[in-house]
Design an enzyme around this catalytic site. Structure first.
Site, mmCIF file in Angstrom:
data_model
loop_
_atom_site.group_PDB
_atom_site.id
_atom_site.type_symbol
_atom_site.label_atom_id
_atom_site.label_comp_id
_atom_site.label_asym_id
_atom_site.label_seq_id
_atom_site.Cartn_x
_atom_site.Cartn_y
_atom_site.Cartn_z
ATOM 1 N N HIS A 1 0.868 -1.180 0.000
ATOM 2 C CA HIS A 1 0.000 0.000 0.000
ATOM 3 C C HIS A 1 0.904 1.229 0.000
ATOM 4 C CE1 HIS A 1 -2.808 2.988 1.727
ATOM 5 N NE2 HIS A 1 -3.805 2.164 1.412
ATOM 6 N N ASP B 1 3.231 -4.543 7.931
ATOM 7 C CA ASP B 1 1.966 -3.818 7.801
ATOM 8 C C ASP B 1 0.849 -4.854 7.902
ATOM 9 O OD1 ASP B 1 -0.383 -2.679 6.887
ATOM 10 O OD2 ASP B 1 0.496 -1.786 5.092
ATOM 11 N N GLN C 1 -4.407 -5.347 6.681
ATOM 12 C CA GLN C 1 -5.369 -6.254 6.043
ATOM 13 C C GLN C 1 -5.407 -7.630 6.694
ATOM 14 O OE1 GLN C 1 -7.568 -5.481 3.620
ATOM 15 N NE2 GLN C 1 -6.850 -3.366 3.666
ATOM 16 N N LYS D 1 -10.621 -1.557 10.478
ATOM 17 C CA LYS D 1 -10.781 -2.705 9.587
ATOM 18 C C LYS D 1 -11.164 -3.978 10.344
ATOM 19 C CE LYS D 1 -7.359 -0.858 6.328
ATOM 20 N NZ LYS D 1 -8.242 -0.379 5.254
#
Length: 404
Positions: free
Chosen positions: A121, A198, A201, A224
């Protein structure tokens, strides 16, 4: 098996209509919906214990401080951090990554190398580019293949004594590919490099065990994973957090201030300047409890079935191509239809009540690799159903007919 209808009843928005149609929400990769228990917990904070934390001797301040620190401990246990002070509250993944890159500005020097992946990202590319420009370090990139997987042999070849940081996402937001982060961490550590993962997600789908992974930093967002927007966590190993300088100056992060010299507070407060999102931090703990009550094993199995079913149904559509076809995937499908811009498909199916994401998903290097302007991304959560997938497939077919 999950009682999906019972779970869906926990989410008020799922009974809403959009453009006169029942909402089919397949944009979970951008943000998840919130269960009533999370919504109520935020209201409860403001109604019953609203006060600033860590600074007051009065009862409300103590209640708010206790609730905030209890949430920190919940998250510590959730990710299996060794100490609660290794858990820093942030505004989200981007904040956490920038905190780390700011700290490394005092460590890196010309000739050092930072390794990122081609699946990142923008939030895990741009801060490292800025860091390299500031320090004279070099940014190196792990390439990907046509299946959307990282080429691990190329990663191995990039590593050297010059490598000071390796940063990759746990799961690609654009493709859903699950990266072999444990291997990446082990290899990077063999060269003495620090590793940031990261996890934005990943955390909606699995429980990261940061001690088992042995990562140095792990950043993720609350919104999220059924939590409030403007919340996030940066995990950092104690030794690294002690080594890095503060990210921001202000109240809370200090031990003593004079005009001659300031000394900084101990962890975690050293990195938590100013009044935080108190309600958000507390309620993030509520969201973590909610997900753990459902069970991540149950979440994984259900989402695995959704991914398999959606892949099969979408591939029935002539001219449809899926991007990210590697073996290890989360419940994300990124696709296009020959000759039709993804935005046009997304706009039409929105009129039918279906929320998907279209565009480059803040991952332009991936789109450049495939020579496309973007994709249609359907990202599924544990509260989604096969029946909703059927509705989406029929809507995509209708959009294709209208646009052909």
């Amino acid at each position: 098996m999950l009682d999906i209808q019972k779970i869906r009843a926990d989410f008020p928005i799922l009974s809403e209509k959009v453009n006169g149609k029942p909402l089919v929400y397949f944009d979970n990769g951008a943000t998840s919906q919130k269960p009533q228990i999370v919504i109520d917990a935020e209201a409860k904070y403001y109604q019953e214990i609203n006060a600033n934390i860590h600074r007051g001797v009065h009862t409300l301040s103590q209640l708010a401080t206790d609730a905030y620190e209890i949430s920190r401990v919940k998250i510590q246990h959730h990710i299996n951090a060794k100490f609660s002070h290794e858990v820093l509250f942030t505004s989200g993944t981007t904040h956490g990554i920038n905190l780390v890159t700011n700290g490394f500005a005092s460590i890196l020097k010309p000739g050092d190398e930072v390794v990122v992946s081609s699946l990142e990202h923008h939030s895990n590319i741009v801060p490292w580019q800025m860091l390299c420009e500031k320090t004279g370090a070099t940014l190196r990139v792990i390439p990907m293949n046509e299946d959307g997987e990282l080429i691990i042999e190329a990663f191995d070849a990039l590593l050297s004594e010059k490598t000071k940081v390796v940063t990759v996402n746990h799961i690609s937001n654009a493709l859903g590919i699950i990266n072999p982060i444990k291997y990446i961490i082990e290899k990077a550590h063999a060269f003495g490099a620090a590793v940031l993962i990261d996890g934005a997600q990943a955390v909606p789908h699995l429980k990261p065990d940061v001690q088992d992974l042995d990562c140095d930093f792990y950043a993720f967002s609350g919104h999220k994973m059924c939590g409030p927007t403007g919340t996030g966590i940066l995990y950092g190993k104690e030794a690294w957090l002690n080594k890095l300088p503060p990210y921001q100056g202000g109240g809370e992060m200090i031990k003593e201030v004079t005009f001659e010299k300031t000394t900084y507070a101990d962890l975690p407060h050293k990195f938590e300047a100013g009044t935080p999102n108190i309600a958000g931090g507390i309620v993030l703990g509520t969201a973590v409890d909610y997900l753990n009550n459902i069970g991540f094993h149950n979440i994984h199995k259900h989402e695995e079935h959704l991914l398999e079913y959606a892949t099969k149904r979408l591939l029935e559509i002539e001219g449809l191509k899926i991007y990210g076809t590697g073996k290890n995937k989360a419940s994300v499908i990124s696709f296009n239809i020959d000759g039709i811009h993804p935005y046009d498909i997304g706009s039409i199916i929105d009129k039918l009540g279906i929320a998907v994401r279209t565009g480059h998903h803040c991952a332009q290097p991936i789109m450049n690799f495939f020579c496309i302007p973007g994709t249609i991304r359907a990202s599924f959560s544990f509260y989604n159903t096969k029946e909703e997938i059927d509705v989406m497939v029929e809507a995509v077919k209708k959009a294709k007919t209208m646009l052909s």
